[in-house]
Design a protein around this motif. Structure first.
Motif, PDB file in Angstrom:
ATOM      1  N   UNK A  39       1.135  -1.277  -0.228  1.00  0.00           N
ATOM      2  CA  UNK A  39       0.136   0.186   0.497  1.00  0.00           C
ATOM      3  C   UNK A  39       1.289   1.271   0.034  1.00  0.00           C
ATOM      4  N   UNK A  40       2.226   1.151   0.284  1.00  0.00           N
ATOM      5  CA  UNK A  40       2.671   2.588   0.608  1.00  0.00           C
ATOM      6  C   UNK A  40       3.672   2.715  -0.959  1.00  0.00           C
ATOM      7  N   UNK A  41       3.840   1.089  -1.484  1.00  0.00           N
ATOM      8  CA  UNK A  41       4.806   1.808  -2.967  1.00  0.00           C
ATOM      9  C   UNK A  41       3.387   1.959  -3.539  1.00  0.00           C
ATOM     10  N   UNK A  42       1.977   1.463  -3.853  1.00  0.00           N
ATOM     11  CA  UNK A  42       1.185   1.966  -4.523  1.00  0.00           C
ATOM     12  C   UNK A  42       0.780   3.175  -4.380  1.00  0.00           C
ATOM     13  N   UNK A  43       0.835   3.462  -2.672  1.00  0.00           N
ATOM     14  CA  UNK A  43       0.362   4.996  -2.400  1.00  0.00           C
ATOM     15  C   UNK A  43       1.545   6.843  -3.330  1.00  0.00           C
ATOM     16  N   UNK A  44       2.534   5.935  -2.772  1.00  0.00           N
ATOM     17  CA  UNK A  44       3.779   6.376  -3.325  1.00  0.00           C
ATOM     18  C   UNK A  44       3.431   6.775  -4.998  1.00  0.00           C
ATOM     19  N   UNK A  45       3.422   5.970  -5.742  1.00  0.00           N
ATOM     20  CA  UNK A  45       3.256   5.341  -7.413  1.00  0.00           C
ATOM     21  C   UNK A  45       2.485   6.625  -8.024  1.00  0.00           C
ATOM     22  N   UNK A  46       1.269   6.274  -7.627  1.00  0.00           N
ATOM     23  CA  UNK A  46      -0.317   7.105  -7.473  1.00  0.00           C
ATOM     24  C   UNK A  46      -0.175   8.736  -7.410  1.00  0.00           C
ATOM     25  N   UNK A  47       0.869   9.142  -5.662  1.00  0.00           N
ATOM     26  CA  UNK A  47       0.949  10.691  -5.641  1.00  0.00           C
ATOM     27  C   UNK A  47       1.824  10.668  -6.470  1.00  0.00           C
ATOM     28  N   UNK A  48       3.181  10.327  -6.383  1.00  0.00           N
ATOM     29  CA  UNK A  48       3.650  10.645  -8.098  1.00  0.00           C
ATOM     30  C   UNK A  48       3.002  11.081  -8.921  1.00  0.00           C
ATOM     31  N   UNK A  49       2.356  10.194  -9.377  1.00  0.00           N
ATOM     32  CA  UNK A  49       1.768  10.063 -10.227  1.00  0.00           C
ATOM     33  C   UNK A  49       0.583  11.589 -11.364  1.00  0.00           C
ATOM     34  N   UNK A  75      -6.848  11.293 -16.520  1.00  0.00           N
ATOM     35  CA  UNK A  75      -8.504  10.795 -14.845  1.00  0.00           C
ATOM     36  C   UNK A  75      -9.050   9.531 -15.937  1.00  0.00           C
ATOM     37  N   UNK A  76      -8.376   8.814 -16.300  1.00  0.00           N
ATOM     38  CA  UNK A  76      -7.727   7.531 -16.571  1.00  0.00           C
ATOM     39  C   UNK A  76      -7.003   7.007 -16.505  1.00  0.00           C
ATOM     40  N   UNK A  77      -6.161   7.596 -16.103  1.00  0.00           N
ATOM     41  CA  UNK A  77      -4.902   6.985 -15.353  1.00  0.00           C
ATOM     42  C   UNK A  77      -5.167   6.710 -13.185  1.00  0.00           C
ATOM     43  N   UNK A  78      -5.491   8.500 -13.401  1.00  0.00           N
ATOM     44  CA  UNK A  78      -5.837   8.349 -11.799  1.00  0.00           C
ATOM     45  C   UNK A  78      -7.349   7.565 -11.874  1.00  0.00           C
ATOM     46  N   UNK A  79      -8.791   6.705 -12.898  1.00  0.00           N
ATOM     47  CA  UNK A  79      -9.422   6.144 -11.948  1.00  0.00           C
ATOM     48  C   UNK A  79      -8.859   5.148 -11.899  1.00  0.00           C
ATOM     49  N   UNK A  80      -8.015   4.118 -12.616  1.00  0.00           N
ATOM     50  CA  UNK A  80      -7.551   2.848 -12.885  1.00  0.00           C
ATOM     51  C   UNK A  80      -6.473   2.233 -11.451  1.00  0.00           C
ATOM     52  N   UNK A  81      -5.603   3.629 -11.836  1.00  0.00           N
ATOM     53  CA  UNK A  81      -4.793   3.346 -10.352  1.00  0.00           C
ATOM     54  C   UNK A  81      -5.520   2.858  -8.847  1.00  0.00           C
ATOM     55  N   UNK A  82      -6.289   3.251  -8.592  1.00  0.00           N
ATOM     56  CA  UNK A  82      -6.768   2.629  -7.343  1.00  0.00           C
ATOM     57  C   UNK A  82      -7.416   1.815  -7.428  1.00  0.00           C
ATOM     58  N   UNK A  83      -7.972   0.694  -8.687  1.00  0.00           N
ATOM     59  CA  UNK A  83      -8.286  -0.540  -8.913  1.00  0.00           C
ATOM     60  C   UNK A  83      -6.850  -1.496  -8.657  1.00  0.00           C
ATOM     61  N   UNK A  84      -5.854  -0.695  -9.329  1.00  0.00           N
ATOM     62  CA  UNK A  84      -4.558  -1.451  -9.399  1.00  0.00           C
ATOM     63  C   UNK A  84      -4.098  -2.155  -7.768  1.00  0.00           C
ATOM     64  N   UNK A  85      -4.213  -0.736  -7.168  1.00  0.00           N
ATOM     65  CA  UNK A  85      -3.938  -0.443  -5.776  1.00  0.00           C
ATOM     66  C   UNK A  85      -5.345  -1.627  -4.845  1.00  0.00           C
ATOM     67  N   UNK A  86      -6.273  -1.746  -5.330  1.00  0.00           N
ATOM     68  CA  UNK A  86      -7.552  -2.683  -4.631  1.00  0.00           C
ATOM     69  C   UNK A  86      -6.581  -4.670  -5.014  1.00  0.00           C
TER      70      UNK A  86
END
Length: 163
Positions: A39-49, A75-86
């Motif tokens: 979750x830390x790694x996914x959140x950092x990638x999400x925040x960076x993007x 917004x397409x990327x920002x929509x699918x990043x949380x899906x990848x995180x989950x």
């Protein structure tokens, strides 16, 4: 747009979505091994993007307002990043992850509409620029209230029935 407010807007989105995702997933879905690291790694990638959008917004903000479809890839990327995180952090399939992210997106959008569009743009359009610290505190307060309401209303239902 002020650089601080542009960064705050991205942080607002990521924090609101992440908190909403945690409400709809954490303690309900089984966490995968090394959950904290994931979750830390996914959140950092999400925040960076998300923060990569700030320079583009600063440079081409007028074009984005005139042609909103130019921001569609972001917004397409920002929509699918949380899906990848989950999917990465919890034991679920992509359809279950998408369901939870869409529900989380509704929570975050409710927060955004209430704070940014209803309060700020309609009632006090200069408030963020004139009082950035108070605006940040206001965002945190409203987000906390909305997340608490979502926690109380959605948590019991989503635990028993994903449909």
């Amino acid at each position: 747009m002020n650089l601080f407010l542009a960064i705050l807007d991205q942080l607002r989105y990521v924090a609101g979505m992440l908190a909403s995702v945690l409400i709809t997933c954490h303690g309900i879905l089984p966490a995968r091994r090394y959950f904290r690291h994931r979750i830390i790694l996914c959140t950092l990638v999400w925040l960076f993007l998300a923060l990569l959008y700030v320079p583009a917004q600063m440079r081409w903000g007028a074009s984005f307002r005139q042609f909103p479809h130019l921001t569609a890839p972001y917004w397409l990327i920002m929509t699918f990043i949380p899906v990848g995180l989950v999917v990465t952090c919890y034991e679920t399939n992509p359809a279950g992850a998408l369901f939870r992210v869409l529900l989380s997106s509704c929570i975050e959008n409710y927060f955004t509409v209430l704070t940014r569009y209803l309060f700020v743009l309609s009632l006090f359009p200069r408030f963020p620029e004139q009082h950035p610290i108070a605006y940040t505190g206001f965002l945190c307060l409203v987000l906390s209230i909305i997340l608490w309401i979502a926690w109380r209303m959605l948590r019991p239902r989503i635990r028993t029935d994903e449909s």
